[in-house]
Design a protein around this motif. Structure first.
Motif, PDB file in Angstrom:
ATOM      1  N   GLN A  76     -58.159   5.921  -6.703  1.00 23.88           N
ATOM      2  CA  GLN A  76     -58.934   4.993  -5.846  1.00 23.88           C
ATOM      3  C   GLN A  76     -58.080   4.178  -4.923  1.00 23.88           C
ATOM      4  OE1 GLN A  76     -62.576   4.050  -7.643  1.00 23.88           O
ATOM      5  NE2 GLN A  76     -63.201   6.037  -7.378  1.00 23.88           N
ATOM      6  N   ILE A  77     -58.526   3.971  -3.696  1.00 27.85           N
ATOM      7  CA  ILE A  77     -57.898   2.857  -3.062  1.00 27.85           C
ATOM      8  C   ILE A  77     -58.968   2.089  -2.203  1.00 27.85           C
ATOM      9  CG2 ILE A  77     -56.321   1.947  -0.961  1.00 27.85           C
ATOM     10  CD1 ILE A  77     -54.588   4.367  -1.624  1.00 27.85           C
ATOM     11  N   SER A  78     -59.149   0.631  -2.705  1.00 28.33           N
ATOM     12  CA  SER A  78     -60.103  -0.155  -2.011  1.00 28.33           C
ATOM     13  C   SER A  78     -59.620  -1.011  -1.036  1.00 28.33           C
ATOM     14  CB  SER A  78     -60.852  -1.024  -3.000  1.00 28.33           C
ATOM     15  OG  SER A  78     -60.068  -1.814  -3.396  1.00 28.33           O
ATOM     16  N   ILE A  79     -60.418  -1.227   0.120  1.00 29.21           N
ATOM     17  CA  ILE A  79     -60.048  -2.099   1.143  1.00 29.21           C
ATOM     18  C   ILE A  79     -60.991  -3.357   1.436  1.00 29.21           C
ATOM     19  CG2 ILE A  79     -59.470  -2.113   3.714  1.00 29.21           C
ATOM     20  CD1 ILE A  79     -58.489   0.662   3.465  1.00 29.21           C
ATOM     21  N   SER A  80     -60.715  -4.267   1.258  1.00 26.17           N
ATOM     22  CA  SER A  80     -61.620  -5.517   1.395  1.00 26.17           C
ATOM     23  C   SER A  80     -61.421  -6.556   2.683  1.00 26.17           C
ATOM     24  CB  SER A  80     -61.973  -5.903   0.050  1.00 26.17           C
ATOM     25  OG  SER A  80     -62.284  -5.247  -0.798  1.00 26.17           O
ATOM     26  N   LEU A  81     -62.209  -6.842   3.422  1.00 28.51           N
ATOM     27  CA  LEU A  81     -62.078  -7.983   4.360  1.00 28.51           C
ATOM     28  C   LEU A  81     -62.542  -9.326   3.705  1.00 28.51           C
ATOM     29  CD1 LEU A  81     -60.638  -8.832   7.097  1.00 28.51           C
ATOM     30  CD2 LEU A  81     -62.869  -8.557   8.122  1.00 28.51           C
ATOM     31  N   ILE A  82     -61.993 -10.203   3.526  1.00 33.98           N
ATOM     32  CA  ILE A  82     -62.594 -11.630   2.790  1.00 33.98           C
ATOM     33  C   ILE A  82     -62.165 -12.831   3.510  1.00 33.98           C
ATOM     34  CG2 ILE A  82     -62.418 -12.593   0.628  1.00 33.98           C
ATOM     35  CD1 ILE A  82     -61.344  -9.951  -0.599  1.00 33.98           C
ATOM     36  N   ASP A  83     -63.443 -13.641   3.638  1.00 32.27           N
ATOM     37  CA  ASP A  83     -63.198 -15.010   3.820  1.00 32.27           C
ATOM     38  C   ASP A  83     -62.117 -15.815   3.046  1.00 32.27           C
ATOM     39  OD1 ASP A  83     -63.690 -17.862   4.167  1.00 32.27           O
ATOM     40  OD2 ASP A  83     -65.191 -17.309   5.571  1.00 32.27           O
ATOM     41  N   PHE A  84     -61.052 -16.257   3.649  1.00 36.09           N
ATOM     42  CA  PHE A  84     -59.992 -17.017   2.723  1.00 36.09           C
ATOM     43  C   PHE A  84     -60.582 -17.958   1.978  1.00 36.09           C
ATOM     44  CE2 PHE A  84     -56.368 -19.637   2.154  1.00 36.09           C
ATOM     45  CZ  PHE A  84     -55.770 -18.941   1.393  1.00 36.09           C
ATOM     46  N   ASN A  85     -61.535 -18.877   2.415  1.00 45.95           N
ATOM     47  CA  ASN A  85     -62.032 -20.109   1.933  1.00 45.95           C
ATOM     48  C   ASN A  85     -63.176 -20.044   1.111  1.00 45.95           C
ATOM     49  OD1 ASN A  85     -60.139 -21.899   3.371  1.00 45.95           O
ATOM     50  ND2 ASN A  85     -61.521 -21.569   5.240  1.00 45.95           N
ATOM     51  N   SER A  86     -64.093 -19.064   1.436  1.00 47.37           N
ATOM     52  CA  SER A  86     -65.410 -18.713   0.584  1.00 47.37           C
ATOM     53  C   SER A  86     -64.881 -17.797  -0.591  1.00 47.37           C
ATOM     54  CB  SER A  86     -66.579 -18.568   1.161  1.00 47.37           C
ATOM     55  OG  SER A  86     -66.436 -17.238   1.859  1.00 47.37           O
ATOM     56  N   LYS A  87     -64.127 -17.126  -0.278  1.00 52.63           N
ATOM     57  CA  LYS A  87     -63.690 -15.929  -1.299  1.00 52.63           C
ATOM     58  C   LYS A  87     -64.925 -14.647  -1.134  1.00 52.63           C
ATOM     59  CE  LYS A  87     -60.058 -18.388  -2.327  1.00 52.63           C
ATOM     60  NZ  LYS A  87     -60.427 -19.569  -1.754  1.00 52.63           N
ATOM     61  N   ILE A  88     -65.555 -14.746   0.054  1.00 54.47           N
ATOM     62  CA  ILE A  88     -66.824 -13.816   0.068  1.00 54.47           C
ATOM     63  C   ILE A  88     -66.287 -12.576   1.152  1.00 54.47           C
ATOM     64  CG2 ILE A  88     -69.241 -13.474   0.911  1.00 54.47           C
ATOM     65  CD1 ILE A  88     -69.689 -16.137  -0.157  1.00 54.47           C
ATOM     66  N   THR A  89     -66.488 -11.498   0.782  1.00 55.63           N
ATOM     67  CA  THR A  89     -66.271 -10.395   1.783  1.00 55.63           C
ATOM     68  C   THR A  89     -67.309 -10.463   3.032  1.00 55.63           C
ATOM     69  OG1 THR A  89     -68.034  -8.908   0.672  1.00 55.63           O
ATOM     70  CG2 THR A  89     -65.507  -8.749  -0.052  1.00 55.63           C
ATOM     71  N   LEU A  90     -66.715 -10.426   4.376  1.00 57.95           N
ATOM     72  CA  LEU A  90     -67.405 -10.273   5.387  1.00 57.95           C
ATOM     73  C   LEU A  90     -68.121  -9.034   5.601  1.00 57.95           C
ATOM     74  CD1 LEU A  90     -64.936 -12.216   5.921  1.00 57.95           C
ATOM     75  CD2 LEU A  90     -65.307 -11.690   8.505  1.00 57.95           C
ATOM     76  N   ARG A  91     -69.575  -9.124   6.482  1.00 60.76           N
ATOM     77  CA  ARG A  91     -70.466  -8.119   6.515  1.00 60.76           C
ATOM     78  C   ARG A  91     -70.090  -7.309   7.658  1.00 60.76           C
ATOM     79  NH1 ARG A  91     -74.436  -8.090   3.044  1.00 60.76           N
ATOM     80  NH2 ARG A  91     -75.544  -6.452   4.502  1.00 60.76           N
ATOM     81  N   ASP A  92     -70.793  -6.222   7.971  1.00 64.30           N
ATOM     82  CA  ASP A  92     -70.634  -5.412   9.220  1.00 64.30           C
ATOM     83  C   ASP A  92     -69.358  -5.260   9.624  1.00 64.30           C
ATOM     84  OD1 ASP A  92     -73.319  -5.129   8.846  1.00 64.30           O
ATOM     85  OD2 ASP A  92     -74.046  -6.618  10.089  1.00 64.30           O
ATOM     86  N   VAL A  93     -68.436  -4.771   8.985  1.00 61.15           N
ATOM     87  CA  VAL A  93     -66.741  -4.587   9.176  1.00 61.15           C
ATOM     88  C   VAL A  93     -66.655  -3.410   9.469  1.00 61.15           C
ATOM     89  CG1 VAL A  93     -64.492  -4.838   8.737  1.00 61.15           C
ATOM     90  CG2 VAL A  93     -66.103  -6.538   7.984  1.00 61.15           C
ATOM     91  N   THR A  94     -66.056  -3.141  10.739  1.00 60.09           N
ATOM     92  CA  THR A  94     -65.592  -1.799  11.214  1.00 60.09           C
ATOM     93  C   THR A  94     -64.244  -1.723  11.230  1.00 60.09           C
ATOM     94  OG1 THR A  94     -67.433  -1.519  12.976  1.00 60.09           O
ATOM     95  CG2 THR A  94     -65.671  -0.162  13.065  1.00 60.09           C
ATOM     96  N   PHE A  95     -63.799  -0.708  10.308  1.00 65.50           N
ATOM     97  CA  PHE A  95     -62.203  -0.630  10.250  1.00 65.50           C
ATOM     98  C   PHE A  95     -61.842   0.843  10.835  1.00 65.50           C
ATOM     99  CE2 PHE A  95     -63.397  -2.574   5.900  1.00 65.50           C
ATOM    100  CZ  PHE A  95     -62.600  -3.688   5.979  1.00 65.50           C
ATOM    101  N   GLN A  96     -60.710   0.679  11.527  1.00 68.40           N
ATOM    102  CA  GLN A  96     -60.158   1.885  12.184  1.00 68.40           C
ATOM    103  C   GLN A  96     -58.844   2.217  11.221  1.00 68.40           C
ATOM    104  OE1 GLN A  96     -60.617   3.856  14.997  1.00 68.40           O
ATOM    105  NE2 GLN A  96     -58.819   5.009  14.391  1.00 68.40           N
ATOM    106  N   ILE A  97     -58.953   3.408  10.619  1.00 69.14           N
ATOM    107  CA  ILE A  97     -57.977   3.409   9.239  1.00 69.14           C
ATOM    108  C   ILE A  97     -57.128   4.740   9.657  1.00 69.14           C
ATOM    109  CG2 ILE A  97     -57.292   3.766   6.930  1.00 69.14           C
ATOM    110  CD1 ILE A  97     -60.091   2.047   6.387  1.00 69.14           C
ATOM    111  N   LYS A  98     -55.721   4.460   9.554  1.00 69.01           N
ATOM    112  CA  LYS A  98     -54.881   5.692   9.628  1.00 69.01           C
ATOM    113  C   LYS A  98     -54.166   5.890   8.278  1.00 69.01           C
ATOM    114  CE  LYS A  98     -50.482   7.602  11.928  1.00 69.01           C
ATOM    115  NZ  LYS A  98     -49.540   7.272  12.891  1.00 69.01           N
ATOM    116  N   SER A  99     -54.271   7.180   7.556  1.00 68.92           N
ATOM    117  CA  SER A  99     -53.626   7.164   6.245  1.00 68.92           C
ATOM    118  C   SER A  99     -52.633   8.144   6.309  1.00 68.92           C
ATOM    119  CB  SER A  99     -54.788   7.550   5.300  1.00 68.92           C
ATOM    120  OG  SER A  99     -54.231   7.527   3.999  1.00 68.92           O
ATOM    121  N   GLU A 100     -51.594   7.996   5.391  1.00 67.73           N
ATOM    122  CA  GLU A 100     -50.554   8.821   5.212  1.00 67.73           C
ATOM    123  C   GLU A 100     -50.136   8.927   3.811  1.00 67.73           C
ATOM    124  OE1 GLU A 100     -47.631   7.660   8.257  1.00 67.73           O
ATOM    125  OE2 GLU A 100     -47.925   9.407   9.178  1.00 67.73           O
ATOM    126  N   ARG A 101     -49.620  10.010   3.431  1.00 68.38           N
ATOM    127  CA  ARG A 101     -49.208  10.006   1.845  1.00 68.38           C
ATOM    128  C   ARG A 101     -47.747  10.707   1.940  1.00 68.38           C
ATOM    129  NH1 ARG A 101     -48.433  13.985  -2.003  1.00 68.38           N
ATOM    130  NH2 ARG A 101     -48.454  13.267  -4.249  1.00 68.38           N
TER     131      ARG A 101
END
Length: 533
Positions: A76-101
């Motif tokens: 498994q690989i997890s991806i999280s977008l986090i507020d640096f000061n509050s340390k809480i993840t942001l809501r309603d995030v749209t990720f565009q992800i390209k993946s290669e192995r």
């Protein structure tokens, strides 16, 4: 517009540490993530330096783990977008992800994450193409965090086997799906999932053996073990560009070596990459396992830069690992992890029917491998036979060794075990080190003295007969005056030598063909039973 986008591509930091997927998610919500511990391209996790998002600092975390080590091999690989000061993840995030192995393209797609994190579960299935299946549900993370986790199953051949996963992540929205960013935040991540390969071979002295290679960067190939030089070699893809080196904080490789393989129970190893010798600081040997030892090779960015600057062959990484000849000892750690035993012997090649001297040091790991005075029981055994026994108190001197001297019986050859037991009167303070008596050497080198050319010339000119020539060759092979590779010998009643061998002898005597070609004729005669060796 393109130049602005390039300036927002983030690269990770340089410090190494490992988080599990569980830890990443929990830490994200209970405010204990340490962002100063950032990661580099090609390791197990990355925490990117914070960037500005509409007036607040945010960071991206990417981390790898096993789904359930007891139930499956899924990665498994997890991806999280986090507020640096509050340390809480942001809501309603749209990720565009390209993946290669490695060099294999997997997918490129948009994903919405209500709670700012998304989990990719890589599953090995024999499919013709990569299949993505999205799942929303409470699951483990939802139940622990009171939230629904977003899971994307990525199915395809060999995806559970690990390797280097490249992830180009663009953040398109944050804090609301309608809050589209004028300029996406772009992060390039390289996450390594440990990949293990097993390599079996037969060693002439230690029999059936195996070495496991664990790579935390990319899949290896072309593994080889040379029993003569004790050299291990293999190849791994690597992009030798300055930009990739700048992003790669570490390349981590491991060897898992059975403790039954005495030739590799050495106290040090040297690694070359593309012909460049690396610092001895990259090697760490872990002997704290009953069945085997793990040798870690941690190649940091400075070493990668040195290889790059050397202008050596830079088509990937050619690894060559050899026992360090500056470290003559074999070593092993007792099962309770307290003592390290260092062993050497005289003469260098131990023989049956001869005097033998074993030198050993007993050191305390908790005292930084300082020699210590402690009770010990020492024995030399082969199968159930006790060849020698000795007990006493070890020396704590750095300048003296403990010595066991005895006569090795005539009927003892092959593997014998050096056993250390009951150190400090502790039944768990024990270990065994295998060594070889009457070592078998495989000499593939062809050695032909020049004066043998005279015999070949006389025979080719019929100045000496076939029998005389054959007897001369047999004598020289048996007495190791000439050396040729080991050849399987067959039974034959014929002593007739083919004419082409006589021609070979004439041409070799005149220097028209090389030693190897001439020896091929001798090998033929051995195999055909004409030469009896």
């Amino acid at each position: 517009m393109e130049k602005k986008l390039e300036r927002k591509i983030q690269t990770s930091g340089l410090r190494l540490k490992n988080f599990s997927l569980f830890a990443v998610l929990i830490f994200s919500f209970v405010f204990v993530i340490g962002f100063d511990n950032a990661y580099g391209h090609g390791v197990g996790s990355e925490t990117f330096p914070p960037v500005d998002l509409n007036g607040k600092l945010v960071t991206l975390e990417v981390s790898s783990s096993k789904s359930d080590p007891e139930a499956s091999d899924d990665q498994q690989i997890s991806i999280s977008l986090i507020d640096f000061n509050s340390k809480i993840t942001l809501r309603d995030v749209t990720f565009q992800i390209k993946s290669e192995r490695g060099e294999q393209f997997l997918f490129e797609q948009e994903f919405k994450a209500d709670n700012g994190f998304i989990v990719f579960n890589f599953v090995s299935e024999e499919t013709d193409s990569i299949i993505l299946e999205e799942e929303n549900g409470g699951g483990l993370f939802g139940s622990l965090l009171g939230l629904e986790s977003r899971m994307v199953h990525v199915k395809g051949p060999k995806l559970s086997e690990g390797g280097l996963y490249k992830l180009d992540v663009s953040v398109l929205t944050a804090d609301g799906y309608s809050q589209k960013l004028d300029e996406p935040l772009v992060f390039n991540a390289g996450i390594s999932i440990a990949q293990t390969s097993r390599h079996d071979f037969v060693d002439p002295n230690f029999g059936e053996q195996n070495i496991h290679v664990i790579t935390y960067y990319d899949e290896i190939s072309n593994f080889n073990y040379d029993s003569n030089s004790k050299e291990i070699s293999f190849f791994m893809p690597f992009d030798w560009t300055q930009s990739n080196i700048n992003q790669t904080s570490v390349v981590h490789e491991e060897l898992v070596i059975p403790k039954t393989f005495g030739d590799l129970l050495v106290s040090g190893f040297t690694m070359h990459v593309n012909g460049v010798e690396l610092s001895e600081d990259i090697v760490n040997i872990d002997d704290f396992f009953a069945d085997g030892r793990i040798v870690h090779f941690i190649i940091y960015q400075k070493e990668l830069q040195n290889i790059f600057d050397s202008k050596s062959n830079q088509n990937g990484m050619d690894f060559v690992i050899t026992p360090n000849r500056d470290y003559p000892h074999l070593s092993s750690v007792t099962e309770n992890g307290q003592f390290r035993i260092l062993v050497s012997w005289e003469p260098e090649n131990l023989k049956s029917n001869s005097n033998t001297k074993i030198l050993f040091d007993v050191t305390d790991i908790f005292l930084k491998n300082k020699p210590v005075a402690t009770n010990y029981e020492f024995s030399v055994t082969q199968d159930d036979r006790i060849i020698f026994e000795q007990s006493g108190v070890s020396t704590d001197s750095k300048d003296e060794h403990n010595i066991a001297e005895f006569f090795m019986p005539e009927d003892v050859s092959g593997i014998v075990n050096l056993n250390f037991r009951n150190l400090d009167n502790n039944s768990l303070a024990k270990t065994t080190i295998p060594i070889v008596i009457d070592r078998i050497s495989i000499n593939e080198e062809i050695i032909l003295p020049n004066w043998i050319r005279n015999n070949a010339a006389w025979w080719s000119e019929e100045q000496i007969d076939d029998n005389t020539f054959i007897q001369g060759i047999e004598y020289m092979i048996k007495n190791k005056i000439i050396s040729i590779p080991q050849t399987q010998q067959e039974t034959s009643t014929s002593k007739e030598i083919p004419s082409w061998i006589r021609n070979n002898a004439s041409w070799w005597a005149d220097g028209q063909i090389d030693d190897k070609t001439f020896v091929q004729g001798l090998e033929f005669m051995i195999k055909a039973g004409i030469l009896r060796v």
